[in-house]
Design a protein around this motif. Structure first.
Motif, PDB file in Angstrom:
ATOM      1  N   PRO A  39      53.178  10.417  32.068  1.00 43.91           N
ATOM      2  CA  PRO A  39      51.836   9.828  32.051  1.00 43.91           C
ATOM      3  C   PRO A  39      51.888   8.457  31.361  1.00 43.91           C
ATOM      4  O   PRO A  39      52.760   8.226  30.521  1.00 43.91           O
ATOM      5  CB  PRO A  39      51.003  10.828  31.233  1.00 43.91           C
ATOM      6  CG  PRO A  39      51.940  11.805  30.651  1.00 43.91           C
ATOM      7  CD  PRO A  39      53.290  11.610  31.259  1.00 43.91           C
ATOM      8  N   PRO A  40      50.968   7.547  31.709  1.00 41.23           N
ATOM      9  CA  PRO A  40      51.019   6.190  31.131  1.00 41.23           C
ATOM     10  C   PRO A  40      51.039   6.183  29.606  1.00 41.23           C
ATOM     11  O   PRO A  40      51.734   5.357  29.000  1.00 41.23           O
ATOM     12  CB  PRO A  40      49.736   5.533  31.666  1.00 41.23           C
ATOM     13  CG  PRO A  40      49.400   6.276  32.911  1.00 41.23           C
ATOM     14  CD  PRO A  40      49.879   7.676  32.708  1.00 41.23           C
ATOM     15  N   GLU A  41      50.294   7.117  28.962  1.00 37.84           N
ATOM     16  CA  GLU A  41      50.268   7.160  27.491  1.00 37.84           C
ATOM     17  C   GLU A  41      51.675   7.393  26.936  1.00 37.84           C
ATOM     18  O   GLU A  41      52.067   6.845  25.904  1.00 37.84           O
ATOM     19  CB  GLU A  41      49.362   8.276  26.964  1.00 37.84           C
ATOM     20  CG  GLU A  41      47.877   8.082  27.245  1.00 37.84           C
ATOM     21  CD  GLU A  41      47.459   8.594  28.620  1.00 37.84           C
ATOM     22  OE1 GLU A  41      48.339   8.979  29.431  1.00 37.84           O
ATOM     23  OE2 GLU A  41      46.244   8.591  28.882  1.00 37.84           O
ATOM     24  N   SER A  78      43.304   1.352  35.156  1.00 38.74           N
ATOM     25  CA  SER A  78      43.216   2.518  34.264  1.00 38.74           C
ATOM     26  C   SER A  78      44.606   2.922  33.760  1.00 38.74           C
ATOM     27  O   SER A  78      44.766   3.361  32.622  1.00 38.74           O
ATOM     28  CB  SER A  78      42.550   3.695  34.985  1.00 38.74           C
ATOM     29  OG  SER A  78      43.331   4.068  36.110  1.00 38.74           O
ATOM     30  N   SER A  79      45.642   2.749  34.577  1.00 36.94           N
ATOM     31  CA  SER A  79      47.010   3.068  34.136  1.00 36.94           C
ATOM     32  C   SER A  79      47.461   2.118  33.038  1.00 36.94           C
ATOM     33  O   SER A  79      48.109   2.521  32.072  1.00 36.94           O
ATOM     34  CB  SER A  79      47.996   2.973  35.300  1.00 36.94           C
ATOM     35  OG  SER A  79      47.709   3.947  36.261  1.00 36.94           O
ATOM     36  N   ASP A  81      45.484   0.515  30.981  1.00 36.26           N
ATOM     37  CA  ASP A  81      44.714   0.860  29.783  1.00 36.26           C
ATOM     38  C   ASP A  81      45.320   2.070  29.073  1.00 36.26           C
ATOM     39  O   ASP A  81      45.427   2.095  27.845  1.00 36.26           O
ATOM     40  CB  ASP A  81      43.249   1.154  30.145  1.00 36.26           C
ATOM     41  CG  ASP A  81      42.532  -0.095  30.657  1.00 36.26           C
ATOM     42  OD1 ASP A  81      43.049  -1.215  30.440  1.00 36.26           O
ATOM     43  OD2 ASP A  81      41.464   0.054  31.290  1.00 36.26           O
ATOM     44  N   ARG A  82      45.709   3.075  29.861  1.00 37.08           N
ATOM     45  CA  ARG A  82      46.285   4.290  29.264  1.00 37.08           C
ATOM     46  C   ARG A  82      47.651   4.001  28.631  1.00 37.08           C
ATOM     47  O   ARG A  82      47.989   4.542  27.587  1.00 37.08           O
ATOM     48  CB  ARG A  82      46.384   5.395  30.315  1.00 37.08           C
ATOM     49  CG  ARG A  82      45.012   5.969  30.702  1.00 37.08           C
ATOM     50  CD  ARG A  82      45.136   6.904  31.882  1.00 37.08           C
ATOM     51  NE  ARG A  82      46.009   8.048  31.578  1.00 37.08           N
ATOM     52  CZ  ARG A  82      46.519   8.862  32.505  1.00 37.08           C
ATOM     53  NH1 ARG A  82      46.263   8.659  33.792  1.00 37.08           N
ATOM     54  NH2 ARG A  82      47.285   9.863  32.163  1.00 37.08           N
ATOM     55  N   THR A  85      46.854   2.422  25.394  1.00 35.10           N
ATOM     56  CA  THR A  85      46.327   3.423  24.455  1.00 35.10           C
ATOM     57  C   THR A  85      47.477   4.183  23.791  1.00 35.10           C
ATOM     58  O   THR A  85      47.491   4.368  22.572  1.00 35.10           O
ATOM     59  CB  THR A  85      45.407   4.424  25.204  1.00 35.10           C
ATOM     60  OG1 THR A  85      44.319   3.689  25.757  1.00 35.10           O
ATOM     61  CG2 THR A  85      44.884   5.510  24.273  1.00 35.10           C
ATOM     62  N   GLY A  86      48.461   4.604  24.599  1.00 35.10           N
ATOM     63  CA  GLY A  86      49.616   5.318  24.048  1.00 35.10           C
ATOM     64  C   GLY A  86      50.374   4.469  23.050  1.00 35.10           C
ATOM     65  O   GLY A  86      50.773   4.929  21.985  1.00 35.10           O
ATOM     66  N   ASN A  89      48.059   3.735  19.840  1.00 38.87           N
ATOM     67  CA  ASN A  89      47.903   4.900  18.961  1.00 38.87           C
ATOM     68  C   ASN A  89      49.082   5.029  18.016  1.00 38.87           C
ATOM     69  O   ASN A  89      48.922   5.268  16.815  1.00 38.87           O
ATOM     70  CB  ASN A  89      47.763   6.193  19.785  1.00 38.87           C
ATOM     71  CG  ASN A  89      46.367   6.392  20.307  1.00 38.87           C
ATOM     72  OD1 ASN A  89      45.424   5.716  19.872  1.00 38.87           O
ATOM     73  ND2 ASN A  89      46.211   7.308  21.260  1.00 38.87           N
TER      74      ASN A  89
END
Ligand SMILES: [Mg+2]
Length: 298
Positions: A39-41, A78-79, A81-82, A85-86, A89
């Motif tokens: 997943p992108p995160e 959205s990918s 952005d994710r 985000t990962g 964080n």
């Protein structure tokens, strides 16, 4: 287009009487990750972990990250952005700011180039080149969990792994606190992070220090993964990459607690004068050949 930076260059404050640490890494789609598996995160997290783990291996403190991204035109926002985000964080957890970067359009897959800047008190960086015969060899945590998850995905290409259940692979933790405490206590003579696999990274220490090593197979902390948890094989623990644990050597006479900075620490062998790496398994001695971490390029 710049990324999160208002001036032409980032201006970094370095603590007084410190030296600057810089490390850089490429993450390439198809080599270091696959969009259908990760997943992108997870890609963003793993991108930053590589650099943070290098800073940890020197006993340093991370200061700032710089990210250059080349993205295919059809990649959904959205990918992206994710992914960020990962990455952010993990950056937030260790007080690292994303201080700059660049984006461009990629004619092929995703490319992420990350630069990490850190600092270490002058003359106190823990190098690969200071292991001496008689030093004991230690590793943190457990080994092989990340590579075992990767192998599983390769063998079961139609099924997905739950990233939360296989965090060792999808969301590995850089051992920054451990690296810092080892440096502050002056325990480690040499150190490296296990990114390419125990056999390969130990070989780097041996080569840089001009020494050899002898490991006890039974002592190697083999990871357990999945639910219900199963131990991975010794081969994966010896040669699998991307665990991001720390391997360090300790001179004779210095005692090492069973846990340092909350991490379990295991004594797995010692440094020798001969320039070979040996593995002792059930009393049988054989040469340990570094088997470079092959990503999933086949
Ligand atoms: Mg490294």
């Amino acid at each position: 287009m710049g990324l999160g930076i208002g001036d032409d260059c980032a201006v970094l404050a370095i603590p007084p009487r410190h030296q600057v640490l810089v490390t850089t890494d490429f993450m390439l789609e198809g080599i270091h990750f696959r969009r259908e598996w990760h997943p992108p995160e997870s890609i963003g997290h793993r991108c930053l972990t590589r650099g943070l783990s290098d800073i940890a291996a020197m006993g340093g403190e991370p200061l700032a990250a710089f990210l250059s991204l080349a993205l295919p035109r059809n990649l959904p926002q959205s990918s992206v952005d994710r992914f960020l985000t990962g990455l952010l964080n993990l950056a937030g957890k260790f007080g690292v700011s994303l201080a700059g970067g660049d984006t461009a359009e990629s004619p092929g897959g995703i490319l992420a180039d990350i630069v990490l800047v850190g600092s270490v008190p002058k003359g106190k960086a823990i190098l690969r080149s200071r292991a001496r015969p008689g030093d004991r060899i230690y590793v943190s945590g457990e080994l092989g969990g990340s590579a075992a998850a990767l192998r599983w995905m390769r063998e079961h290409s139609k099924r997905k792994l739950d990233p939360r259940a296989f965090a060792r692979h999808f969301f590995p933790e850089p051992r920054l606190q451990l690296g810092r405490v080892l440096r502050e206590k002056g325990l480690a003579s040499a150190m490296i992070d296990i990114s390419d696999g125990l056999s390969t990274d130990l070989a780097h220490v041996c080569e840089e220090s001009g020494v050899g090593a002898e490991l006890r197979a039974e002592a190697i902390p083999v990871a357990s993964i999945g639910k219900p948890a199963r131990k991975v094989g010794l081969h994966v623990a010896l040669h699998g990459g991307e665990d991001y644990e720390l391997l360090f050597t300790v001179p004779p006479g210095k005692s090492v607690p069973a846990r340092v900075a909350g991490m379990p620490i295991t004594h797995i062998g010692h440094i020798t004068r001969s320039k070979k790496m040996l593995l002792v398994e059930k009393g049988v001695v054989r040469e340990l050949i570094p088997q470079g971490w092959q990503h999933f390029t086949e």
